[in-house]
Design a protein around this motif. Structure first.
Motif, PDB file in Angstrom:
ATOM      1  N   ASP A 562       0.958  -1.180   0.106  1.00  0.00           N
ATOM      2  CA  ASP A 562       0.253   0.032  -0.044  1.00  0.00           C
ATOM      3  C   ASP A 562       0.976   0.915   0.266  1.00  0.00           C
ATOM      4  OD1 ASP A 562      -2.394  -1.191  -0.423  1.00  0.00           O
ATOM      5  OD2 ASP A 562      -2.622  -0.867   2.169  1.00  0.00           O
ATOM      6  N   LEU A 563       2.058   1.161   1.030  1.00  0.00           N
ATOM      7  CA  LEU A 563       2.484   2.516   0.968  1.00  0.00           C
ATOM      8  C   LEU A 563       3.967   2.210   0.039  1.00  0.00           C
ATOM      9  CD1 LEU A 563       1.985   2.008   3.928  1.00  0.00           C
ATOM     10  CD2 LEU A 563       3.826   2.490   4.657  1.00  0.00           C
ATOM     11  N   LYS A 564       4.034   1.422  -1.267  1.00  0.00           N
ATOM     12  CA  LYS A 564       5.479   1.559  -2.224  1.00  0.00           C
ATOM     13  C   LYS A 564       3.857   2.080  -3.111  1.00  0.00           C
ATOM     14  CE  LYS A 564       7.175  -2.907  -1.915  1.00  0.00           C
ATOM     15  NZ  LYS A 564       7.721  -3.843  -1.733  1.00  0.00           N
ATOM     16  N   ARG A 565       2.946   1.395  -3.033  1.00  0.00           N
ATOM     17  CA  ARG A 565       1.648   2.371  -4.139  1.00  0.00           C
ATOM     18  C   ARG A 565       1.539   4.153  -3.896  1.00  0.00           C
ATOM     19  NH1 ARG A 565      -0.769  -2.638  -3.608  1.00  0.00           N
ATOM     20  NH2 ARG A 565      -2.092  -2.309  -2.165  1.00  0.00           N
ATOM     21  N   LYS A 566       2.027   3.998  -3.008  1.00  0.00           N
ATOM     22  CA  LYS A 566       1.459   5.495  -2.384  1.00  0.00           C
ATOM     23  C   LYS A 566       2.385   6.149  -3.265  1.00  0.00           C
ATOM     24  CE  LYS A 566      -0.832   5.653   1.489  1.00  0.00           C
ATOM     25  NZ  LYS A 566      -1.995   6.259   1.196  1.00  0.00           N
ATOM     26  N   VAL A 567       4.169   6.100  -4.104  1.00  0.00           N
ATOM     27  CA  VAL A 567       4.209   6.592  -4.495  1.00  0.00           C
ATOM     28  C   VAL A 567       5.449   6.250  -5.732  1.00  0.00           C
ATOM     29  CG1 VAL A 567       5.407   7.584  -2.669  1.00  0.00           C
ATOM     30  CG2 VAL A 567       6.969   5.005  -3.011  1.00  0.00           C
ATOM     31  N   ALA A 568       4.236   5.341  -6.207  1.00  0.00           N
ATOM     32  CA  ALA A 568       4.814   4.551  -7.529  1.00  0.00           C
ATOM     33  C   ALA A 568       4.241   5.654  -9.085  1.00  0.00           C
ATOM     34  CB  ALA A 568       3.875   3.712  -7.851  1.00  0.00           C
ATOM     35  N   GLN A 571       7.805   6.808 -14.269  1.00  0.00           N
ATOM     36  CA  GLN A 571       9.177   6.128 -14.367  1.00  0.00           C
ATOM     37  C   GLN A 571       9.969   5.130 -12.868  1.00  0.00           C
ATOM     38  OE1 GLN A 571       7.441   9.604 -13.971  1.00  0.00           O
ATOM     39  NE2 GLN A 571       7.846  10.220 -15.857  1.00  0.00           N
ATOM     40  N   ARG A 572       8.830   5.120 -12.002  1.00  0.00           N
ATOM     41  CA  ARG A 572       9.610   4.095 -10.872  1.00  0.00           C
ATOM     42  C   ARG A 572       8.426   3.330 -10.691  1.00  0.00           C
ATOM     43  NH1 ARG A 572      11.883   7.163  -5.834  1.00  0.00           N
ATOM     44  NH2 ARG A 572       9.585   7.506  -5.686  1.00  0.00           N
ATOM     45  N   PRO A 573       7.549   2.397 -11.590  1.00  0.00           N
ATOM     46  CA  PRO A 573       6.438   1.577 -11.555  1.00  0.00           C
ATOM     47  C   PRO A 573       6.269   0.574 -10.163  1.00  0.00           C
ATOM     48  CG  PRO A 573       7.636   1.149 -13.226  1.00  0.00           C
ATOM     49  CD  PRO A 573       8.283   2.506 -12.550  1.00  0.00           C
ATOM     50  N   ASN A 574       7.506   0.206  -9.889  1.00  0.00           N
ATOM     51  CA  ASN A 574       8.377  -0.593  -8.586  1.00  0.00           C
ATOM     52  C   ASN A 574       9.030   0.119  -7.596  1.00  0.00           C
ATOM     53  OD1 ASN A 574       6.528  -2.971  -9.723  1.00  0.00           O
ATOM     54  ND2 ASN A 574       8.152  -2.825 -11.347  1.00  0.00           N
ATOM     55  N   PRO A 575       8.311   1.319  -7.165  1.00  0.00           N
ATOM     56  CA  PRO A 575       9.276   1.372  -6.165  1.00  0.00           C
ATOM     57  C   PRO A 575       9.640   0.462  -4.017  1.00  0.00           C
ATOM     58  CG  PRO A 575       7.242   2.629  -5.723  1.00  0.00           C
ATOM     59  CD  PRO A 575       7.391   1.961  -6.608  1.00  0.00           C
ATOM     60  N   MET A 577      10.644   0.405  -0.395  1.00  0.00           N
ATOM     61  CA  MET A 577      10.250   0.536   0.705  1.00  0.00           C
ATOM     62  C   MET A 577      11.079   1.780   1.375  1.00  0.00           C
ATOM     63  SD  MET A 577       7.904  -0.281   2.368  1.00  0.00           S
ATOM     64  CE  MET A 577       8.259   0.776   3.829  1.00  0.00           C
ATOM     65  N   GLU A 578      12.280   1.656   1.120  1.00  0.00           N
ATOM     66  CA  GLU A 578      13.237   2.295   1.325  1.00  0.00           C
ATOM     67  C   GLU A 578      12.629   3.953   0.153  1.00  0.00           C
ATOM     68  OE1 GLU A 578      17.989   4.043   0.540  1.00  0.00           O
ATOM     69  OE2 GLU A 578      17.430   2.572   1.650  1.00  0.00           O
ATOM     70  N   ASP A 579      12.679   3.784  -1.028  1.00  0.00           N
ATOM     71  CA  ASP A 579      11.582   5.098  -1.483  1.00  0.00           C
ATOM     72  C   ASP A 579      10.084   5.617  -1.187  1.00  0.00           C
ATOM     73  OD1 ASP A 579      13.903   4.379  -3.459  1.00  0.00           O
ATOM     74  OD2 ASP A 579      12.283   2.942  -4.660  1.00  0.00           O
ATOM     75  N   ALA A 580       9.307   5.044  -1.135  1.00  0.00           N
ATOM     76  CA  ALA A 580       8.148   5.251   0.368  1.00  0.00           C
ATOM     77  C   ALA A 580       8.463   5.470   1.415  1.00  0.00           C
ATOM     78  CB  ALA A 580       7.737   3.794   0.229  1.00  0.00           C
ATOM     79  N   PHE A 581      10.032   5.589   2.198  1.00  0.00           N
ATOM     80  CA  PHE A 581       9.664   6.259   3.276  1.00  0.00           C
ATOM     81  C   PHE A 581      10.111   7.066   2.822  1.00  0.00           C
ATOM     82  CE2 PHE A 581      12.042   7.490   6.932  1.00  0.00           C
ATOM     83  CZ  PHE A 581      12.385   6.798   8.065  1.00  0.00           C
ATOM     84  N   ILE A 582      10.338   7.185   1.603  1.00  0.00           N
ATOM     85  CA  ILE A 582      11.880   8.755   1.910  1.00  0.00           C
ATOM     86  C   ILE A 582      10.717   9.458   1.427  1.00  0.00           C
ATOM     87  CG2 ILE A 582      12.999  10.021   0.419  1.00  0.00           C
ATOM     88  CD1 ILE A 582      15.833   7.968   1.209  1.00  0.00           C
ATOM     89  N   GLU A 583      10.050   9.218   0.010  1.00  0.00           N
ATOM     90  CA  GLU A 583       9.410  10.143  -0.833  1.00  0.00           C
ATOM     91  C   GLU A 583       7.890  10.284   0.313  1.00  0.00           C
ATOM     92  OE1 GLU A 583       9.521  11.232  -3.913  1.00  0.00           O
ATOM     93  OE2 GLU A 583      11.067  10.823  -3.928  1.00  0.00           O
ATOM     94  N   LEU A 584       7.028   9.827   1.578  1.00  0.00           N
ATOM     95  CA  LEU A 584       6.003  10.010   1.869  1.00  0.00           C
ATOM     96  C   LEU A 584       6.174  11.341   2.857  1.00  0.00           C
ATOM     97  CD1 LEU A 584       4.565   6.052   2.562  1.00  0.00           C
ATOM     98  CD2 LEU A 584       3.614   8.373   1.157  1.00  0.00           C
ATOM     99  N   VAL A 585       7.661  10.975   3.282  1.00  0.00           N
ATOM    100  CA  VAL A 585       8.268  12.465   4.429  1.00  0.00           C
ATOM    101  C   VAL A 585       9.017  13.133   4.003  1.00  0.00           C
ATOM    102  CG1 VAL A 585       9.886  12.739   5.527  1.00  0.00           C
ATOM    103  CG2 VAL A 585       9.009  10.342   6.506  1.00  0.00           C
ATOM    104  N   LEU A 586       9.350  13.141   2.377  1.00  0.00           N
ATOM    105  CA  LEU A 586       9.382  14.278   2.082  1.00  0.00           C
ATOM    106  C   LEU A 586       7.841  14.702   1.344  1.00  0.00           C
ATOM    107  CD1 LEU A 586      12.541  13.435  -0.582  1.00  0.00           C
ATOM    108  CD2 LEU A 586      12.550  14.638   1.526  1.00  0.00           C
TER     109      LEU A 586
END
Length: 590
Positions: A562-568, A571-575, A577-586
């Protein structure tokens, strides 16, 4: 970013560090801590030093820093012998130990001043160095703050600044990313990359294999020797064809992983979102899908290898998928089956709030955790994650709101609730001077175990965590991985229904992390409810659900996917967990 470069020009060949047949054997030990290492480190590069707990990484770095004398062999650092030319060495080498010696009751500027005095950095050079390092580490605003009040990431930045005083040409870093959230770790990495661009040679010991992938070169260590060396991509390419995803799984991923790890052709496996990721022993021998029993829609597909795969392969494989610890625990699913008609949340947070003066550390956070669920609590350093966690396990009283365990309000009936839970602290909380056996006896006694039942449980824990060889060893002298095993053993001796784990694998290697998660998965299958905090984003994939805390508020709640889908994005269809963590905080910052 302000650049920091060496003050003197580098001369000589392409290698800053040359090591020949280096051996270190401690008195009374039958096994070499460092066993005939022969290698070299290229100038102006970042070389990752990776290995399991007890592999010899810290001993190796302490030898290079001139803090230990070798049993035999030679070391040259920019042409300097660290064992006979210690004064010259200190002008060329900066060393940041795993437990960096910051003085927590001194401010940032006072710590810098102390280390400048020790390194004989004075006058105009001192003032210029302080200005440059504070700008480089973004600590200029915090010069008057006590080191003990800094976040984990800021402490590491200050430690790095202190190690850089005197502008060394070689930097030795012993696990600088331990206990640091992904955002701070990424900032730390950018700083070190800037240093390498300026010509500084960096040897970086790390337990994070995704971090090691960013190095120019790596050395994989075990039992005091170097098993493999080379560029990360070269080592990963050797694993092509052996890394697979099991996708389209019906049923629970934990069951599929356990069945897969029983198969002889499977060397290693982890949960990765909705998939199970496997590493094979041989590219030509794939697992039988019927034996995996992952469902009619399940399929195998090849995925790109990671450095962690090469690391596990070099060690001969992972620890397997069976938990001796879980086999010793009662099946809470059966014990509680009569209450399943109207189940109450095992852990519940109702508008949980904690204020320290005018500062709101946790701000009206609410969530529920079901029996047998693995619930991850994530967040950057200083975001309120640990405060929320401590209120949920009864270590802090909330300012308002409620923290409940099995329906018991921890504020009204803390003793009743605490008998139901086990707790493993982020910072090792056992008694350092007591032996392994004495710690087990003490904590089992606290939980009410006596006589034969106490001795039986101690014997079971010694067997489950392979602690028998360390029975009479003072806890402070245990390798980190065994300290963590002992801490977990003490937390579960009374067979709790709820388990709180605060960064249980911080600083340990991937093999030990897998062992811990085998136990955690096994306990969850027995109906134990688990709340865990972690800075390893790969570990977050094991959680059934995740709560992301930032600035005291609940930023996101859902499954890892769920969290990874939020930031997909396209250009980055398969983020990750680290991508999700950083993008949601930013995004929250913006």
């Amino acid at each position: 970013m302000t650049s920091v470069t060496p003050s003197s020009s580098l001369s000589g060949g392409d290698d800053a560090i040359v090591i020949t047949d280096l051996v270190k054997r401690f008195e009374g030990q039958h096994v070499d801590a460092v066993a005939s290492i022969h290698t070299s480190i290229s100038r102006g590069t970042i070389t990752g030093l990776v290995g399991p707990d007890g592999a010899g990484k810290t001993t190796f770095l302490r030898l290079l820093a001139g803090l230990l004398q070798p049993t035999s062999g030679t070391v040259s650092i920019n042409g300097i012998n660290p064992f006979t030319q210690s004064d010259e060495l200190h002008e060329h080498v900066g060393y940041m130990p795993q437990k960096f010696g910051l003085y927590e009751d001194l401010s940032v500027i006072e710590n810098l001043t102390l280390y400048a005095d020790l390194r004989n950095v004075t006058g105009a050079e001192r003032e210029q160095s302080f200005a440059k390092l504070l700008a480089f580490t973004d600590l200029t605003r915090f010069t008057d703050r006590y080191a003990g009040k800094l976040s984990g990431g800021m402490k590491q930045k200050l430690g790095l600044a202190c190690a850089l005083l005197g502008t060394p040409q070689v930097l030795l870093l012993d696990e600088p990313g331990v206990g640091v959230d992904p955002i701070s770790r990424r900032e730390l990495w950018k700083m070190v990359r800037e240093l390498a661009k300026g010509g500084i040679t960096v040897l970086w010991s790390t337990a994070y294999l995704d971090e090691a992938e960013l190095c120019d070169d790596v050395r994989l260590m075990n039992n005091g020797t170097i098993l493999a060396s080379g560029a990360p991509q070269t080592l990963m390419d050797q694993m092509r064809g052996r890394c697979l995803h099991v996708s389209g799984i019906t049923g629970h991923r934990r069951d599929v992983l356990r069945r897969a790890l029983r198969l002889p052709e499977v060397m290693d496996g982890v949960i990765q979102g909705r998939n199970v990721r496997l590493v094979l022993r041989d590219v030509s021998k794939r697992p039988d899908m019927q034996l995996l029993d992952a469902g009619l829609d399940a399929a195998l597909s090849e995925v790109a290898p990671r450095l962690e795969d090469a690391f596990i392969s070099a060690l001969g494989g992972g620890p397997g998928g069976e938990s001796v610890l879980a086999s010793l625990m009662p099946d809470l699913n059966k014990l509680n089956s009569s209450h399943d008609q109207n189940p109450i949340p095992v852990i519940e947070s109702r508008d949980l709030t904690k204020r320290f003066g005018d500062f709101v550390a946790t701000d009206h956070v609410s969530f529920k955790v079901a029996r047998g669920e693995i619930f991850g609590l994530l967040g950057p350093n200083g975001a309120g994650k640990s405060t929320t966690f401590k209120m949920e396990c009864g270590l802090l009283k909330p300012t308002s709101g409620q923290a409940l365990v099995m329906g018991n309000n921890l504020k009204d009936s803390p003793s009743k609730a605490r008998q139901l839970l086990g707790y493993m602290a982020q910072k090792f909380s056992l008694y350092a001077q007591l032996s392994v056996q004495q710690n087990l006896e003490f904590f089992s006694g606290i939980y009410g175990l006596r006589g034969n039942s106490q001795q039986k449980k101690i014997a079971q824990m010694l067997d489950a965590f392979a602690l028998q060889p360390y029975l009479n060893t003072p806890t402070e002298k245990l390798p980190l991985g065994f300290k963590q095993r002992l801490a977990l053993a003490c937390a579960v001796m009374h067979e709790p229904q709820v388990l709180f784990l605060d960064e249980p694998t911080s600083g340990v290697d991937p093999v030990t992390r897998r062992e811990f998660w085998t136990h955690i998965n096994g306990l969850a299958d027995k109906g134990v409810t688990i709340m865990v905090t972690t800075h390893f984003m790969d570990e977050a994939e094991y959680c059934d659900r995740i709560a992301l805390i930032y600035r005291g508020k609940l930023l996101a709640l859902g499954t890892p996917d769920d969290l990874k889908r939020k930031v997909a994005t396209e250009q980055r269809p398969n983020p990750t967990m680290e991508d999700a963590f950083i993008e949601l905080v930013l995004e929250a910052d913006q």
